[in-house]
Design an enzyme around this catalytic site. Structure first.
Site, PDB file in Angstrom:
ATOM      1  N   HIS A 163       0.946  -0.997   0.164  1.00 56.84           N
ATOM      2  CA  HIS A 163      -0.068  -0.056   0.040  1.00 56.84           C
ATOM      3  C   HIS A 163       1.011   1.273   0.003  1.00 56.84           C
ATOM      4  O   HIS A 163       1.970   1.418   0.513  1.00 56.84           O
ATOM      5  CB  HIS A 163      -1.035  -0.018   1.178  1.00 56.84           C
ATOM      6  CG  HIS A 163      -2.083   1.011   1.116  1.00 56.84           C
ATOM      7  ND1 HIS A 163      -2.033   2.294   1.319  1.00 56.84           N
ATOM      8  CD2 HIS A 163      -3.313   0.766   0.988  1.00 56.84           C
ATOM      9  CE1 HIS A 163      -2.947   2.923   1.016  1.00 56.84           C
ATOM     10  NE2 HIS A 163      -3.962   2.030   0.816  1.00 56.84           N
TER      11      HIS A 163
ATOM     12  N   ARG B 235      -3.224   1.001  -3.956  1.00 55.21           N
ATOM     13  CA  ARG B 235      -2.832  -0.288  -4.182  1.00 55.21           C
ATOM     14  C   ARG B 235      -3.574  -0.876  -5.370  1.00 55.21           C
ATOM     15  O   ARG B 235      -4.326  -0.215  -6.149  1.00 55.21           O
ATOM     16  CB  ARG B 235      -3.243  -1.054  -2.904  1.00 55.21           C
ATOM     17  CG  ARG B 235      -4.798  -0.647  -2.555  1.00 55.21           C
ATOM     18  CD  ARG B 235      -4.965  -1.507  -1.180  1.00 55.21           C
ATOM     19  NE  ARG B 235      -6.117  -0.934  -0.455  1.00 55.21           N
ATOM     20  CZ  ARG B 235      -6.814  -1.490   0.448  1.00 55.21           C
ATOM     21  NH1 ARG B 235      -6.833  -3.026   0.619  1.00 55.21           N
ATOM     22  NH2 ARG B 235      -7.912  -0.885   0.939  1.00 55.21           N
TER      23      ARG B 235
ATOM     24  N   LYS C  53      -7.242  -0.518  -7.160  1.00 57.15           N
ATOM     25  CA  LYS C  53      -8.059   0.457  -6.374  1.00 57.15           C
ATOM     26  C   LYS C  53      -8.015   1.808  -7.239  1.00 57.15           C
ATOM     27  O   LYS C  53      -7.555   1.927  -8.332  1.00 57.15           O
ATOM     28  CB  LYS C  53      -7.456   0.514  -5.128  1.00 57.15           C
ATOM     29  CG  LYS C  53      -7.553  -0.529  -4.015  1.00 57.15           C
ATOM     30  CD  LYS C  53      -8.765  -0.955  -3.606  1.00 57.15           C
ATOM     31  CE  LYS C  53      -9.570  -0.162  -2.903  1.00 57.15           C
ATOM     32  NZ  LYS C  53     -10.403  -0.391  -1.608  1.00 57.15           N
TER      33      LYS C  53
ATOM     34  N   ASP D  94      -6.574   8.640  -5.791  1.00 54.21           N
ATOM     35  CA  ASP D  94      -6.960   9.413  -4.633  1.00 54.21           C
ATOM     36  C   ASP D  94      -5.960  10.514  -4.316  1.00 54.21           C
ATOM     37  O   ASP D  94      -4.590  10.313  -4.301  1.00 54.21           O
ATOM     38  CB  ASP D  94      -7.261   8.710  -3.394  1.00 54.21           C
ATOM     39  CG  ASP D  94      -7.538   9.377  -1.963  1.00 54.21           C
ATOM     40  OD1 ASP D  94      -7.262  10.437  -1.950  1.00 54.21           O
ATOM     41  OD2 ASP D  94      -7.913   8.567  -1.291  1.00 54.21           O
TER      42      ASP D  94
ATOM     43  N   CYS E 210      -4.840  11.962  -1.956  1.00 56.63           N
ATOM     44  CA  CYS E 210      -3.758  11.942  -0.856  1.00 56.63           C
ATOM     45  C   CYS E 210      -2.636  11.177  -1.186  1.00 56.63           C
ATOM     46  O   CYS E 210      -1.565  11.377  -0.761  1.00 56.63           O
ATOM     47  CB  CYS E 210      -4.366  11.472   0.514  1.00 56.63           C
ATOM     48  SG  CYS E 210      -4.829   9.607   0.613  1.00 56.63           S
ATOM     49  N   TYR E 211      -2.752  10.266  -2.167  1.00 57.48           N
ATOM     50  CA  TYR E 211      -1.566   9.735  -2.686  1.00 57.48           C
ATOM     51  C   TYR E 211      -0.570  10.427  -3.490  1.00 57.48           C
ATOM     52  O   TYR E 211       0.557  10.067  -3.643  1.00 57.48           O
ATOM     53  CB  TYR E 211      -1.871   8.329  -3.275  1.00 57.48           C
ATOM     54  CG  TYR E 211      -2.824   7.276  -2.383  1.00 57.48           C
ATOM     55  CD1 TYR E 211      -2.412   6.850  -1.263  1.00 57.48           C
ATOM     56  CD2 TYR E 211      -4.101   6.878  -2.740  1.00 57.48           C
ATOM     57  CE1 TYR E 211      -3.063   6.119  -0.336  1.00 57.48           C
ATOM     58  CE2 TYR E 211      -4.776   6.026  -2.048  1.00 57.48           C
ATOM     59  CZ  TYR E 211      -4.257   5.785  -0.643  1.00 57.48           C
ATOM     60  OH  TYR E 211      -5.117   4.939  -0.012  1.00 57.48           O
TER      61      TYR E 211
ATOM     62  N   ASP F  64     -10.181  14.041  -2.505  1.00 54.40           N
ATOM     63  CA  ASP F  64      -9.804  12.742  -2.838  1.00 54.40           C
ATOM     64  C   ASP F  64     -10.065  12.556  -4.375  1.00 54.40           C
ATOM     65  O   ASP F  64      -9.097  12.505  -5.211  1.00 54.40           O
ATOM     66  CB  ASP F  64     -10.641  11.723  -1.959  1.00 54.40           C
ATOM     67  CG  ASP F  64     -10.551  10.366  -2.641  1.00 54.40           C
ATOM     68  OD1 ASP F  64     -10.410  10.171  -3.631  1.00 54.40           O
ATOM     69  OD2 ASP F  64     -11.388   9.410  -1.868  1.00 54.40           O
TER      70      ASP F  64
ATOM     71  N   ASP G 277     -11.259  18.129   2.618  1.00 56.10           N
ATOM     72  CA  ASP G 277     -10.948  18.027   3.945  1.00 56.10           C
ATOM     73  C   ASP G 277      -9.401  18.587   4.167  1.00 56.10           C
ATOM     74  O   ASP G 277      -8.756  18.690   3.234  1.00 56.10           O
ATOM     75  CB  ASP G 277     -10.972  16.710   4.588  1.00 56.10           C
ATOM     76  CG  ASP G 277     -10.721  15.572   3.984  1.00 56.10           C
ATOM     77  OD1 ASP G 277      -9.369  15.786   3.490  1.00 56.10           O
ATOM     78  OD2 ASP G 277     -11.170  14.543   3.872  1.00 56.10           O
TER      79      ASP G 277
ATOM     80  N   HIS H 207      -6.657  15.985   2.750  1.00 53.83           N
ATOM     81  CA  HIS H 207      -6.348  15.768   1.262  1.00 53.83           C
ATOM     82  C   HIS H 207      -5.819  16.894   0.837  1.00 53.83           C
ATOM     83  O   HIS H 207      -5.120  17.078  -0.093  1.00 53.83           O
ATOM     84  CB  HIS H 207      -7.851  15.292   0.521  1.00 53.83           C
ATOM     85  CG  HIS H 207      -8.397  14.193   0.749  1.00 53.83           C
ATOM     86  ND1 HIS H 207      -8.774  13.625   1.658  1.00 53.83           N
ATOM     87  CD2 HIS H 207      -7.938  12.741   0.158  1.00 53.83           C
ATOM     88  CE1 HIS H 207      -9.263  12.525   1.655  1.00 53.83           C
ATOM     89  NE2 HIS H 207      -8.562  11.871   0.515  1.00 53.83           N
TER      90      HIS H 207
HETATM   91  C1  FPP Z   1      -6.356   2.293   3.022  1.00 55.00           C
HETATM   92  O1  FPP Z   1      -7.544   3.052   3.006  1.00 55.00           O
HETATM   93  C2  FPP Z   1      -5.424   3.180   3.768  1.00 55.00           C
HETATM   94  C3  FPP Z   1      -4.232   2.475   4.601  1.00 55.00           C
HETATM   95  C4  FPP Z   1      -4.590   0.876   4.645  1.00 55.00           C
HETATM   96  C5  FPP Z   1      -3.411   3.086   5.210  1.00 55.00           C
HETATM   97  C6  FPP Z   1      -3.332   4.486   5.977  1.00 55.00           C
HETATM   98  C7  FPP Z   1      -2.073   5.110   6.295  1.00 55.00           C
HETATM   99  C8  FPP Z   1      -1.756   6.202   6.184  1.00 55.00           C
HETATM  100  C9  FPP Z   1      -2.513   7.055   5.553  1.00 55.00           C
HETATM  101  C10 FPP Z   1      -0.341   6.594   6.477  1.00 55.00           C
HETATM  102  C11 FPP Z   1       0.028   7.010   8.036  1.00 55.00           C
HETATM  103  C12 FPP Z   1       1.479   7.343   7.995  1.00 55.00           C
HETATM  104  C13 FPP Z   1       1.937   7.896   9.206  1.00 55.00           C
HETATM  105  C14 FPP Z   1       3.172   8.408   8.918  1.00 55.00           C
HETATM  106  C15 FPP Z   1       1.267   7.512  10.654  1.00 55.00           C
HETATM  107  P1  FPP Z   1      -8.724   2.688   1.889  1.00 55.00           P
HETATM  108  O2  FPP Z   1      -8.974   1.109   1.754  1.00 55.00           O
HETATM  109  O3  FPP Z   1      -9.890   3.533   2.340  1.00 55.00           O
HETATM  110  O4  FPP Z   1      -8.122   3.419   0.680  1.00 55.00           O
HETATM  111  P2  FPP Z   1      -7.690   2.571  -0.694  1.00 55.00           P
HETATM  112  O5  FPP Z   1      -9.057   2.149  -1.357  1.00 55.00           O
HETATM  113  O6  FPP Z   1      -7.036   3.958  -1.343  1.00 55.00           O
HETATM  114  O7  FPP Z   1      -6.674   1.616  -0.514  1.00 55.00           O
END
Ligand code: FPP
Ligand code: K
Length: 459
Positions: A252, A300, A303, A306, A308-309, A365, A372, A375
């Site tokens: 991820h 990932r 998916k 977004d 934030c990535y 996103d 927010d 993002h």
């Molecule tokens: C999946 O969300 C997201 C995660 C499994 C990881 C979240 C982790 C962070 C944002 C990093 C934190 C970092 C520090 C330094 C503490 P989802 O399933 O809603 O999103 P997706 O569909 O895009 O995978």
């Protein structure tokens, strides 16, 4: 304005139309993917909208970054929240960090928030070390990360002096595990977030690298916070080439950044990343996270993109590019040449500027989501990465384990327009540069570290 007066915008076709090779198999995944492309395409092509003024776009067809609106949005996010937001209580350090960093990236003076920030964090420190989400909450490495970065962002003795480093050091000692990794909180899970947050705290606060006597990891033969850490992160790399929260998990984007940034704190990236990760596999996986026509990044496999990535994955690029290129000024290093970029920074900028800006201010996103501060902050980080290129140096005297982490500078490597090689691509956004590992300004990271270098912890 007559049609002939319209500029010829430099936009590659693959950011303007449906993907050329559709897959006929319809699944839940393909349906939401198609929906995402449909909500992005009109925005990616908004430059063709006759009702819009050509002054709203630059020569690459990118809309302006609506700075004033986003600044207003982030200011509102530092105010009070209505009762239904109570679930975000444990994320208060993050809310402060996202808003402050976002405002900084947009050119605002954030030192004016110093006394408010100090007051906010004063009661969040746990009596046994570490920082939680608020008074009486357990300490957590994620909250500690956001709190330390917020204190560094506003700077000053009052902010730095607030941290009980002696207790922090012992707390981190209790989080260090026999297998080399770190738990995020006592009794909680061990993951790559823990690894990054712990090294970040150790390096910014100038804590001793040796484990405290009471650290349970000592019983397993470990002596320092770094022992076994590279090997632990190595085990987090998956069969896909990406990095998971912990060994055996799914790759991820968020964890890729945690692991890479942690390795860049552990030592010079050309040594640590090449030593502990399969770089070819990682490059393949990272490259596969960028989509067209959206141009944005997905966390990932299978998916959706977004905003934030733009940070969690986008900020992996300067680090991995550094690992591939080696330190600046080193004879024989395979430095990336002018215009060479391992990902499409142009595509990423298109996604952020065209698809993530909300009409009312703030970034989001994707077009169907509300903005927010999370993002807003991380899309702006993505623009900053696109607009700056980074390099690090090796110290002559390698006594300081964090010397390469503090040697990063912005180097000016222009990127070519994908449509027109003779043009240098420009987002027009003018977002501030930030440190590629610490995700705060370079001088903010240096100032807190230097303050603590002058005050070695007596252990
Ligand atoms: C999946 O969300 C997201 C995660 C499994 C990881 C979240 C982790 C962070 C944002 C990093 C934190 C970092 C520090 C330094 C503490 P989802 O399933 O809603 O999103 P997706 O569909 O895009 O995978
Ligand atoms: K860049």
């Amino acid at each position: 304005m007559a049609d002939s007066d319209r500029t010829e915008y430099q936009i590659p076709f693959y950011y303007r139309c449906e993907p050329p090779l559709p897959d006929d198999l319809e699944t839940e995944t393909s349906i939401v993917q198609d929906k995402t492309v449909k909500e992005c395409l009109p925005l990616l092509n908004e430059v063709d909208d006759a009702s819009r003024s050509p002054f709203d776009f630059n020569e690459f067809g990118l809309p302006n970054l609506e700075k004033e609106k986003h600044i207003g949005f982030l200011h509102d996010n530092l105010g009070e929240f209505p009762a239904p937001f109570v679930g975000l209580d444990a994320s208060r350090p993050w809310m402060v960090y996202w808003a402050l960093l976002g405002l900084y990236l947009l050119g605002e003076d954030i030192s004016v928030f110093r006394s408010r920030v100090v007051k906010t964090f004063y009661s969040m420190q746990h009596p046994d070390g570490g920082i939680g989400g608020g008074f009486g909450q357990y300490a957590h490495l994620a909250g500690t990360y956001a709190a330390l970065l917020s204190l560094a962002l506003v700077g000053g003795e009052e902010a730095y002096g607030l941290v009980d480093r002696q207790k922090m050091w012992h707390w981190l000692g209790r989080l260090k595990q026999a297998d080399g990794g770190f738990k995020v909180s006592e009794g909680a899970e061990e993951d790559t977030r823990g690894a990054l947050c712990a090294l970040l705290a150790i390096s910014l606060l100038n804590l001793p690298l040796s484990l405290p006597r009471d650290s349970p990891a000592r019983a397993a033969g470990l002596e320092t916070f770094r022992d076994g850490l590279g090997e632990y992160l190595s085990r987090c790399q998956t069969y896909e080439g990406g990095i998971a929260a912990s060994p055996g998990g799914e790759a991820h984007g968020s964890y890729a950044f945690c692991a890479l940034a942690c390795l860049c704190l552990y030592g010079p990236p050309d040594r640590t990343i090449n030593k502990f990760l399969d770089v070819d596999a990682l490059l393949w996986w990272l490259s596969s996270r960028q989509y067209a026509p959206e141009g944005g990044l997905a966390g990932r496999t299978n998916k959706l993109v977004d905003g934030c990535y733009s940070h969690w994955l986008g900020s992996c690029w300067p680090l991995i590019q550094a690992a591939v290129s080696g330190p600046r000024d080193s004879a024989g290093s395979r430095s990336l040449g002018v215009g060479e970029n391992l990902y499409s920074s142009e595509g990423l900028a298109r996604y952020i500027l065209c698809c993530c800006q909300a009409e009312e201010g703030g970034l989001r996103d994707k077009p169907s989501k509300h903005p927010d501060s999370y993002h807003t902050c991380y899309t702006l980080c993505g623009l900053s990465t696109v607009e700056h290129s980074h390099s690090y140096a090796l110290a002559d005297n390698d006594d300081d384990p964090f010397s390469s982490a503090f040697s990063w500078e912005v180097s000016h490597t222009p990127i070519h327009s994908e449509q027109n090689d003779s043009k240098v691509f420009d987002t027009g956004a003018g977002v501030k540069k930030i440190h590629p590992i610490y995700t705060i300004p370079h001088d903010a990271a240096l100032a807190i570290r230097q303050w603590f270098l002058m005050r070695p912890l007596d252990v």
